[in-house]
Write an enzyme that holds these catalytic residues in place. Structure first.
Site, mmCIF file in Angstrom:
data_model
loop_
_atom_site.group_PDB
_atom_site.id
_atom_site.type_symbol
_atom_site.label_atom_id
_atom_site.label_comp_id
_atom_site.label_asym_id
_atom_site.label_seq_id
_atom_site.Cartn_x
_atom_site.Cartn_y
_atom_site.Cartn_z
ATOM 1 N N PRO A 223 0.828 -1.222 0.000
ATOM 2 C CG PRO A 223 -0.783 -1.551 1.667
ATOM 3 C CD PRO A 223 0.495 -2.113 1.127
ATOM 4 C CB THR A 224 3.965 2.235 1.784
ATOM 5 O OG1 THR A 224 3.337 2.122 3.046
ATOM 6 C CG2 THR A 224 4.935 3.404 1.807
ATOM 7 C CB CYS B 125 -19.534 30.025 24.721
ATOM 8 S SG CYS B 125 -19.896 31.222 23.431
ATOM 9 C CG LEU B 126 -25.344 27.186 25.000
ATOM 10 C CD1 LEU B 126 -26.307 28.234 24.491
ATOM 11 C CD2 LEU B 126 -25.583 25.867 24.290
ATOM 12 N N GLY B 127 -22.621 27.792 27.780
ATOM 13 C CA GLY B 127 -22.646 27.387 29.190
ATOM 14 C C GLY B 127 -22.862 28.579 30.109
ATOM 15 C CD GLN C 143 -25.136 32.759 25.028
ATOM 16 O OE1 GLN C 143 -25.872 31.946 24.461
ATOM 17 N NE2 GLN C 143 -24.404 33.643 24.347
ATOM 18 N NE ARG D 145 -25.366 34.437 14.279
ATOM 19 C CZ ARG D 145 -24.548 34.672 13.248
ATOM 20 N NH1 ARG D 145 -24.217 35.911 12.943
ATOM 21 N NH2 ARG D 145 -24.060 33.689 12.526
ATOM 22 C CG HIS E 200 -15.198 29.359 23.035
ATOM 23 N ND1 HIS E 200 -15.887 28.178 23.177
ATOM 24 C CD2 HIS E 200 -16.030 30.206 22.379
ATOM 25 C CE1 HIS E 200 -17.086 28.301 22.627
ATOM 26 N NE2 HIS E 200 -17.195 29.519 22.134
ATOM 27 C CD GLU F 113 -13.279 26.163 24.631
ATOM 28 O OE1 GLU F 113 -13.321 26.972 25.589
ATOM 29 O OE2 GLU F 113 -14.217 26.018 23.816
HETATM 30 N N1 GLN Z 1 -25.298 29.885 20.659
HETATM 31 C C1 GLN Z 1 -24.698 30.878 21.486
HETATM 32 C C2 GLN Z 1 -24.420 32.157 20.699
HETATM 33 O O1 GLN Z 1 -24.394 32.136 19.492
HETATM 34 C C3 GLN Z 1 -23.418 30.376 22.120
HETATM 35 C C4 GLN Z 1 -22.335 30.070 21.149
HETATM 36 C C5 GLN Z 1 -21.246 29.169 21.698
HETATM 37 O O2 GLN Z 1 -21.416 28.534 22.713
HETATM 38 N N2 GLN Z 1 -20.137 29.098 21.012
HETATM 39 O O3 GLN Z 1 -24.225 33.185 21.270
#
Ligand code: GLN
Length: 534
Positions: free
Chosen positions: A191-192, A383-385, A387, A464, A509, A511
């Site tokens: 294969p190589t 982020c969403l966390g 919110q 957003r 974020h 991370e």
């Molecule tokens: N959905 C949310 C927003 O658009 C959070 C986005 C996310 O967690 N990256 O603001």
């Protein structure tokens, strides 16, 4: 003159091409060279920002706001250099740029064709990366495997670069697989051989082979490969499976891949400084004890969707010599009527709610936040966390029962999370989120300040929606602290609850900025609090 290393792959996908490219870059950097990395993705999306994580895994974000392939996360974590817009080039980016130029009349009089217009555009992206980064050596990974229809224009461009710049300025490293056949007990090279021939059919000759193989190959096999593939025996590198991913650069170093490349470039092989990397391997091999983190998301069947979060948690574990066990909890499953959350979170030392989009599983995430808040379990929201943590606080503490985000309920009477004014007029979905680095000013005396030990930080964003400042006062009256704010737009960046063991969440974020050799402050303090919450 900038030098270029190209990393291609053959035989099968998933060989660890990204790790090979990163390892090469790490070794060249360790010898004192300034490196920069780039990835070519042959798909037609302009960037992966609009793709479902199930398709593509996580979207990684660079400091300058480019939504990129998750491999760029590997690159940054390995080489600890910030990459940028020139680092992720897709067919979508190339073709749309050529078509825009055609409409502007930049090719007046010509028939616009694959060669030279598309190929020149690709070559420009390679050279642009060289110029804008000021790097000595650019390492470019080509997504997919040799022979894919989609990657043909990229391969043709690389052929031209090899021809134009010569062997002293270009190096082609081809990654392949050498399978072991159980019946005959043999390693198979065919294969190589075939994939090196495919490469040659496109006019490209490989300078080195990195062969994924279950155990070390012997001289006889290397002699055979060298003969059939026209690659010197010394340039055939074994990539043996490892338990500790950080061992890979060291394995390549022991086989001299960096010296082979530098010799071909005619560059001095300064001494490699790999002490810090060997210390990392030591740490990872000697972790004592564990900590259990519940990660509540909706793509739990696909861990790649939260790759950088996993990595950041793991890095923070290294600081305390602990193995971090990540327990994936499907947020939708928490929405069932008679579910016992005590049962679900039994044995969990901390709870993390990561980023996400769309309404599926939101109520489950809100329940997870409530559980963490009420039971004093260390919590990190991203982020969403953040919110959903705000929605939970609004509903259950401030008693605004119908509080919601307009992302999930456009008509909610209490939009505590809402679109920013400038987002309301945006029509195109691609590349229009709030992306990349923004400043966050941190209030002294808060948990955030204890973590960062400074009042001004830069963190990467991808969202957003925002916390709606009309509700700030009522939140504060009920005990929420807004410990981080964006000074320009007055946007909430970090929230925390001081009367809780450890409750913090960020709109950005964190991370993306965690590295194995230096963990991120927010993850470090979260893991520390979780360890003490046995
Ligand atoms: N959905 C949310 C927003 O658009 C959070 C986005 C996310 O967690 N990256 O603001």
């Amino acid at each position: 003159m900038t030098k270029y290393v190209f990393v291609t792959g053959g035989v099968v996908s998933g060989l660890g091409k990204g790790i090979t490219a990163s390892s090469i870059a790490l070794l060249l950097k360790s010898r004192g060279y300034k490196v920069f990395m780039q990835k070519f993705d042959p798909y037609f999306n302009v960037d992966p920002g609009t793709m479902n994580p199930i398709q593509h895994g996580e979207v990684y974000v660079t400091y300058d706001g480019c939504e990129t392939d998750l491999d760029l996360g590997h690159y940054e974590r390995f080489i600890d250099e910030e990459l940028n817009y020139s680092s992720n080039i897709t067919s979508g980016k190339i073709y749309s740029s050529v078509i825009e130029k055609e409409r502007r009349g930049e090719y007046l009089g010509s028939t616009v064709q694959m060669v030279p217009h598309i190929t020149n555009e690709i070559k420009n992206k390679v050279f642009e990366a060289g110029m804008s980064s000021g790097a000595d050596i650019i390492i470019t990974e080509i997504g997919g495997t040799v022979g894919d229809i989609e990657s043909r224009p990229f391969m043709e461009s690389l052929r031209q670069i090899q021809y134009e710049l010569g062997k002293e300025n270009t190096f082609f490293c081809h990654c392949t697989l050498i399978p072991h056949l159980f019946g005959s007990g043999e390693l198979k090279t065919k294969p190589t051989q075939n994939s090196v021939r495919d490469l040659r059919n496109m006019g490209i000759s490989a300078d080195a082979l990195v062969c994924r193989v279950p155990y070390e190959t012997d001289d006889k096999l290397k002699t055979k490969l060298a003969l059939f593939c026209s690659v010197p025996k010394t340039n055939i590198i074994d990539s043996v499976d490892v338990n500790n991913i950080y061992q890979i650069p060291i394995n390549y170093y022991n086989q001299g891949i960096d010296e082979i490349i530098l010799n071909q470039f005619g560059l001095p092989t300064k001494k490699a400084d790999l002490k810090y990397w060997r210390e990392l391997i030591e740490t990872v091999d000697n972790l004592k004890g564990e900590v259990n983190i519940a990660l509540v998301g909706k793509y739990v069947e696909l861990h790649d969707a939260y790759l950088s979060v996993n990595e950041a948690l793991t890095h923070a574990g290294y600081v305390y010599n602990k193995k971090v066990n990540i327990n994936w909890i499907d947020s939708e499953s928490l929405e069932k009527e008679n579910i016992d959350l005590k049962d679900v979170f039994k044995g969990m030392n901390g709870i993390l709610v990561p980023g996400g989009f769309g309404s599926r599983g939101i109520e489950g995430k809100i329940k997870a936040v409530e559980y963490a808040r009420v039971n004093n379990v260390p919590f990190l929201g991203i982020c969403l966390g953040m919110q959903v943590a705000c929605i939970e606080f609004a509903r259950n503490v401030c008693k605004i029962e119908d509080a919601n985000s307009t992302e999930f309920d456009t008509l909610t009477k209490n939009p505590i999370i809402d679109l920013m004014a400038d987002q309301k007029t945006i029509i195109n979905k691609g590349g229009t989120l709030r992306l990349g680095n923004y400043e966050c000013v941190i209030e002294k005396g808060t948990l955030a300040y204890k973590d960062y030990k400074q009042t001004s930080i830069l963190e990467r964003h991808r969202h957003r929606y925002e916390f709606n400042n009309n509700y700030k006062e009522i939140f504060e009256e009920n005990g929420m602290v807004f410990s981080g704010m964006n000074p320009v737009a007055n946007l909430v960046e970090i929230i925390e609850l001081p009367n809780h063991k450890h409750f913090i969440a960020s709109q950005f974020h964190p991370e993306f900025k965690s590295r194995p050799t230096h963990a991120h402050p927010l993850f470090m303090s979260f893991i520390k609090a979780s360890i003490s919450n046995k």
